[in-house]
Design an enzyme around this catalytic site. Structure first.
Site, short mmCIF file in Angstrom:
data_model
loop_
_atom_site.label_atom_id
_atom_site.label_comp_id
_atom_site.label_asym_id
_atom_site.label_seq_id
_atom_site.Cartn_x
_atom_site.Cartn_y
_atom_site.Cartn_z
N LYS A 51 -2.68 6.55 1.24
CA LYS A 51 -2.62 6.94 2.65
C LYS A 51 -1.75 8.19 2.77
O LYS A 51 -0.60 8.14 3.23
CB LYS A 51 -2.10 5.79 3.50
CG LYS A 51 -2.56 5.86 4.95
CD LYS A 51 -2.43 4.53 5.63
CE LYS A 51 -2.52 4.63 7.13
NZ LYS A 51 -3.83 5.06 7.63
N ARG B 127 0.84 -1.20 0.00
CA ARG B 127 0.00 0.00 0.00
C ARG B 127 0.88 1.25 0.00
O ARG B 127 0.54 2.27 -0.63
CB ARG B 127 -0.95 -0.03 1.20
CG ARG B 127 -2.02 1.04 1.13
CD ARG B 127 -3.13 0.81 2.14
NE ARG B 127 -2.66 0.92 3.51
CZ ARG B 127 -3.39 0.64 4.58
NH1 ARG B 127 -4.64 0.23 4.43
NH2 ARG B 127 -2.90 0.78 5.80
N GLU C 117 -16.36 5.54 3.74
CA GLU C 117 -15.51 5.28 4.90
C GLU C 117 -16.21 5.69 6.20
O GLU C 117 -17.01 6.63 6.22
CB GLU C 117 -14.21 6.09 4.80
CG GLU C 117 -13.39 5.75 3.60
CD GLU C 117 -12.09 5.02 3.95
OE1 GLU C 117 -12.00 4.38 5.02
OE2 GLU C 117 -11.18 5.10 3.12
C1 LIG Z 1 -9.05 6.32 5.92
C2 LIG Z 1 -8.77 4.96 6.45
N1 LIG Z 1 -9.59 3.94 6.08
C3 LIG Z 1 -9.38 2.68 6.52
C4 LIG Z 1 -8.33 2.38 7.37
C5 LIG Z 1 -8.12 0.98 7.84
O1 LIG Z 1 -7.02 0.42 7.19
P1 LIG Z 1 -6.19 -0.74 7.86
O2 LIG Z 1 -7.14 -1.87 8.09
O3 LIG Z 1 -5.17 -1.10 6.83
O4 LIG Z 1 -5.63 -0.22 9.11
C6 LIG Z 1 -7.47 3.40 7.78
C7 LIG Z 1 -6.34 3.12 8.69
O5 LIG Z 1 -5.25 2.88 8.21
C8 LIG Z 1 -7.68 4.71 7.31
O6 LIG Z 1 -6.87 5.71 7.68
#
Ligand SMILES: Cc1ncc(COP(=O)(O)O)c(C=O)c1O
Length: 341
Positions: free
Chosen positions: A185, A83, A221
């Protein structure tokens, strides 16, 4: 544990704690150096760095877990590495090779081993890798130099007194544009979410839910977590969209739902006007694993799923299975666990 640290493991929250060592690597003249562990937790960068002005930066978040036998393990760090490659590509930063990313995480955890909380406390060591554009530059263009760094800190369990549902409200704001940077991210997505989050908290909700930026009809989200719902006929449903951050927890839960719980799994649109199709709903991410959603407020209506106080049975099973895998109590699918030794 090699060294004693004075931490009350059962009262940890999610606050910055300076641990002993962090990893830092520099990119210059087209390549990354080998990187090293350093004690200094301050960065000195040029005032014109693109990370400061144009948001040219990205980050990751993953955890190290202590097992019953006292071993330390990482959960799917290869997925965070991939990612981060995608995030770097999206904003024209040099990629971090997968082995460099994973080795840096392992090195940092090993160097701060005594900060990995004991098994049974629910606490973990949170790992924060990040890349920033630095160096002399003033125009809107990619930076001439970059820093890749990884630090870590112990964090408490998300749910102190057991898992409890929380309520959310639908935001009128967007966190990302339809084909913007929502799937990366990058810090800008989070800066833009601070104000809608504040408004949601002021209204008495845990956080807000973002709809798809193009039509405002579909759930995307839940704060900084992905959404899932369990339909009345036991399907695990989660939204599909190019502006959602692909959650590693979500993809892990999809696998668990299908292979461990025998549920049908579908990634598709989730209409905010059709929440009735779900008997349970949750938000998922590294921080909490799963936050059960009690209810969702939208345009003055409040929709309750399973209950505002009790966790639904499927949500509970999903949570226990993933939590068990992460702490080494449930057998993991091949390749999900990387031992730190
Ligand atoms: C905007 C957002 N959505 C979803 C997630 C969940 O992702 P993950 O399961 O990889 O932590 C995160 C956290 O990283 C996030 O910042």
């Amino acid at each position: 544990m090699s060294k004693n640290v004075n931490i009350d493991w059962s009262n940890l929250g999610f606050s910055y704690i300076k641990t002993d060592l962090r990893y830092i690597s520099h990119w210059k003249d087209g390549k990354w150096d080998d990187g090293k562990l350093v004690e200094d937790n301050m960065l000195s960068i040029n005032e014109a760095s693109t990370a400061l002005h144009y948001g040219q930066q990205c980050f990751e978040g993953l955890k190290a877990y202590r097992t019953k036998e006292g071993k330390i393990q990482l959960f799917r760090p290869d997925q965070n590495a991939k990612r981060m490659v995608d995030s770097c590509r999206r904003i024209l930063m040099p990629e971090i090779p997968e082995d460099k990313f994973i080795n840096a995480c392992i090195e940092v955890v090993k160097a701060n081993e005594h900060y990995v909380p004991p098994y049974g406390t629910g606490a973990t060591l949170y790992i924060r890798p990040f890349v920033i554009g630095v160096g002399e530059n003033i125009g809107v263009k990619p930076a001439p130099e970059y820093i890749f760094s990884v630090f870590c800190l112990p964090v408490g369990p998300y749910f102190k007194g057991g898992m409890t549902p929380v309520n959310f409200t639908i935001s009128d704001y967007d966190r990302a544009a339809p084909y913007g940077t929502g799937a990366a991210k990058v810090g800008g997505n989070y800066a833009g979410s601070l104000y809608p989050h504040k408004l949601a908290v002021e209204k008495g909700f845990a956080d807000c839910i973002y709809l798809d930026p193009a039509t405002h009809t579909k759930i995307e989200e839940v704060g900084a977590a992905n959404f899932f719902g369990i339909t009345k006929d036991d399907k695990f449903i989660t939204p599909k969209s190019p502006s959602i951050l692909p959650s590693i927890t979500k993809y892990s839960l999809m696998h668990i739902a299908e292979k461990y719980l025998d549920l049908e799994v579908v990634e598709r649109d989730v209409l905010v006007d059709n929440l009735d199709e779900f008997k349970e709903a949750g938000a998922c991410g590294t921080a909490a694993v799963i936050t059960p959603i009690g209810g969702i407020e939208h345009k003055g209506n409040f929709h309750v799923f399973h209950s505002e106080t009790e966790v639904g049975p499927i949500t509970k099973k999903l949570y226990e299975t993933l939590y068990g895998i992460q702490f080494g109590d449930v057998e993991a699918p091949e390749g999900w666990i990387v031992e730190v030794k």
